[in-house]
Write a protein that holds these residues in place. Structure first.
Motif, PDB file in Angstrom:
ATOM      1  N   ARG A   1       0.864  -1.181   0.000  1.00 35.58           N
ATOM      2  CA  ARG A   1       0.000   0.000   0.000  1.00 35.58           C
ATOM      3  C   ARG A   1       0.898   1.227   0.000  1.00 35.58           C
ATOM      4  O   ARG A   1       1.699   1.418   0.910  1.00 35.58           O
ATOM      5  CB  ARG A   1      -0.912   0.027   1.211  1.00 35.58           C
ATOM      6  N   LEU A   2       0.750   2.041  -1.043  1.00 37.87           N
ATOM      7  CA  LEU A   2       1.502   3.289  -1.142  1.00 37.87           C
ATOM      8  C   LEU A   2       0.620   4.424  -0.641  1.00 37.87           C
ATOM      9  O   LEU A   2      -0.587   4.421  -0.871  1.00 37.87           O
ATOM     10  CB  LEU A   2       1.911   3.556  -2.587  1.00 37.87           C
ATOM     11  N   ALA A   3       1.230   5.396   0.022  1.00 31.28           N
ATOM     12  CA  ALA A   3       0.478   6.518   0.564  1.00 31.28           C
ATOM     13  C   ALA A   3       1.161   7.833   0.205  1.00 31.28           C
ATOM     14  O   ALA A   3       2.373   7.881   0.000  1.00 31.28           O
ATOM     15  CB  ALA A   3       0.354   6.387   2.072  1.00 31.28           C
ATOM     16  N   GLY A   4       0.373   8.874   0.119  1.00 38.20           N
ATOM     17  CA  GLY A   4       0.908  10.206  -0.139  1.00 38.20           C
ATOM     18  C   GLY A   4       1.140  10.444  -1.616  1.00 38.20           C
ATOM     19  O   GLY A   4       0.240  10.299  -2.426  1.00 38.20           O
ATOM     20  N   GLU A   5       2.373  10.806  -1.947  1.00 35.42           N
ATOM     21  CA  GLU A   5       2.734  11.130  -3.328  1.00 35.42           C
ATOM     22  C   GLU A   5       3.897  10.262  -3.791  1.00 35.42           C
ATOM     23  O   GLU A   5       4.814   9.985  -3.021  1.00 35.42           O
ATOM     24  CB  GLU A   5       3.111  12.602  -3.438  1.00 35.42           C
ATOM     25  N   LEU A   6       3.834   9.857  -5.041  1.00 37.09           N
ATOM     26  CA  LEU A   6       4.937   9.116  -5.665  1.00 37.09           C
ATOM     27  C   LEU A   6       5.469  10.007  -6.781  1.00 37.09           C
ATOM     28  O   LEU A   6       4.971   9.998  -7.903  1.00 37.09           O
ATOM     29  CB  LEU A   6       4.451   7.764  -6.189  1.00 37.09           C
ATOM     30  N   ASP A   7       6.450  10.831  -6.423  1.00 33.04           N
ATOM     31  CA  ASP A   7       7.008  11.799  -7.356  1.00 33.04           C
ATOM     32  C   ASP A   7       8.532  11.763  -7.309  1.00 33.04           C
ATOM     33  O   ASP A   7       9.108  10.902  -6.652  1.00 33.04           O
ATOM     34  CB  ASP A   7       6.475  13.203  -7.057  1.00 33.04           C
ATOM     35  N   HIS A   8       9.164  12.693  -8.007  1.00 30.11           N
ATOM     36  CA  HIS A   8      10.620  12.657  -8.109  1.00 30.11           C
ATOM     37  C   HIS A   8      11.318  12.834  -6.763  1.00 30.11           C
ATOM     38  O   HIS A   8      12.460  12.428  -6.606  1.00 30.11           O
ATOM     39  CB  HIS A   8      11.123  13.683  -9.122  1.00 30.11           C
ATOM     40  N   TYR A   9      10.648  13.394  -5.776  1.00 29.64           N
ATOM     41  CA  TYR A   9      11.256  13.576  -4.451  1.00 29.64           C
ATOM     42  C   TYR A   9      11.423  12.259  -3.701  1.00 29.64           C
ATOM     43  O   TYR A   9      12.354  12.097  -2.930  1.00 29.64           O
ATOM     44  CB  TYR A   9      10.435  14.544  -3.598  1.00 29.64           C
ATOM     45  N   CYS A  10      10.512  11.325  -3.903  1.00 29.15           N
ATOM     46  CA  CYS A  10      10.567  10.082  -3.125  1.00 29.15           C
ATOM     47  C   CYS A  10      10.752   8.836  -3.994  1.00 29.15           C
ATOM     48  O   CYS A  10      10.841   7.731  -3.467  1.00 29.15           O
ATOM     49  CB  CYS A  10       9.307   9.936  -2.267  1.00 29.15           C
ATOM     50  N   ALA A  11      10.827   9.000  -5.302  1.00 28.56           N
ATOM     51  CA  ALA A  11      10.894   7.846  -6.205  1.00 28.56           C
ATOM     52  C   ALA A  11      12.066   6.925  -5.885  1.00 28.56           C
ATOM     53  O   ALA A  11      11.912   5.691  -5.883  1.00 28.56           O
ATOM     54  CB  ALA A  11      10.966   8.302  -7.661  1.00 28.56           C
ATOM     55  N   GLN A  12      13.221   7.471  -5.605  1.00 29.55           N
ATOM     56  CA  GLN A  12      14.403   6.635  -5.349  1.00 29.55           C
ATOM     57  C   GLN A  12      14.213   5.772  -4.103  1.00 29.55           C
ATOM     58  O   GLN A  12      14.540   4.583  -4.110  1.00 29.55           O
ATOM     59  CB  GLN A  12      15.656   7.510  -5.209  1.00 29.55           C
ATOM     60  N   SER A  13      13.674   6.347  -3.037  1.00 33.18           N
ATOM     61  CA  SER A  13      13.490   5.558  -1.812  1.00 33.18           C
ATOM     62  C   SER A  13      12.396   4.509  -1.995  1.00 33.18           C
ATOM     63  O   SER A  13      12.518   3.384  -1.501  1.00 33.18           O
ATOM     64  CB  SER A  13      13.191   6.455  -0.615  1.00 33.18           C
ATOM     65  N   VAL A  14      11.334   4.841  -2.716  1.00 33.43           N
ATOM     66  CA  VAL A  14      10.275   3.860  -2.994  1.00 33.43           C
ATOM     67  C   VAL A  14      10.838   2.729  -3.843  1.00 33.43           C
ATOM     68  O   VAL A  14      10.568   1.552  -3.589  1.00 33.43           O
ATOM     69  CB  VAL A  14       9.059   4.532  -3.667  1.00 33.43           C
ATOM     70  N   ARG A  15      11.639   3.068  -4.834  1.00 28.63           N
ATOM     71  CA  ARG A  15      12.271   2.063  -5.698  1.00 28.63           C
ATOM     72  C   ARG A  15      13.109   1.087  -4.859  1.00 28.63           C
ATOM     73  O   ARG A  15      12.999  -0.130  -5.017  1.00 28.63           O
ATOM     74  CB  ARG A  15      13.148   2.751  -6.739  1.00 28.63           C
ATOM     75  N   ARG A  16      13.915   1.627  -3.957  1.00 24.55           N
ATOM     76  CA  ARG A  16      14.747   0.768  -3.104  1.00 24.55           C
ATOM     77  C   ARG A  16      13.894  -0.136  -2.212  1.00 24.55           C
ATOM     78  O   ARG A  16      14.190  -1.322  -2.061  1.00 24.55           O
ATOM     79  CB  ARG A  16      15.681   1.611  -2.240  1.00 24.55           C
ATOM     80  N   GLU A  17      12.842   0.425  -1.626  1.00 20.86           N
ATOM     81  CA  GLU A  17      11.976  -0.378  -0.754  1.00 20.86           C
ATOM     82  C   GLU A  17      11.274  -1.486  -1.532  1.00 20.86           C
ATOM     83  O   GLU A  17      11.216  -2.634  -1.078  1.00 20.86           O
ATOM     84  CB  GLU A  17      10.943   0.502  -0.058  1.00 20.86           C
ATOM     85  N   LEU A  18      10.735  -1.157  -2.702  1.00 25.88           N
ATOM     86  CA  LEU A  18      10.073  -2.180  -3.517  1.00 25.88           C
ATOM     87  C   LEU A  18      11.060  -3.250  -3.955  1.00 25.88           C
ATOM     88  O   LEU A  18      10.741  -4.447  -3.928  1.00 25.88           O
ATOM     89  CB  LEU A  18       9.390  -1.548  -4.732  1.00 25.88           C
TER      90      LEU A  18
END
Length: 107
Positions: free
Chosen positions: A14-31
């Protein structure tokens, strides 16, 4: 930003908030960490709490789609709001990534 549940060969995220250039790298690593176990065959992305996504988010999702596809797995999405659904359609992701309803996502 992410909550995940492992259920057999599936990971539901479950993703929450915004998935944009500010957090993309950390989301990529977590996934990537969540799907590093090659026994994961299904990655389900639940967008029920995602409010915004830009092209960086598209890149994150397509990259995980390619990883899963290359090892015989699948990616599905569920609970998209109208903004996210529009981005999915405009980018063509709706042609390669399944949009699951709640019943399919729970399986």
């Amino acid at each position: 930003m992410l909550q995940s549940i492992r259920d057999g060969d599936s990971v539901i995220v479950r993703l929450a908030g915004e998935l944009d250039h500010y957090c993309a790298q950390s989301v990529r690593r977590e996934l990537d960490g969540l799907i590093a176990d090659r026994s994961v065959r299904w990655l389900v992305l639940d967008f029920s709490r995602l409010q915004f996504m830009d092209s960086s988010g598209i890149g994150v999702i397509l990259g995980r789609y390619r990883q899963m596809r290359d090892r015989g797995g699948q990616v599905g999405v569920t609970n998209m709001n109208s903004h996210i659904s529009r981005i999915f359609h405009m980018s063509g992701m709706d042609r390669v990534i399944r949009n699951l309803d709640r019943r399919e996502a729970a399986q």
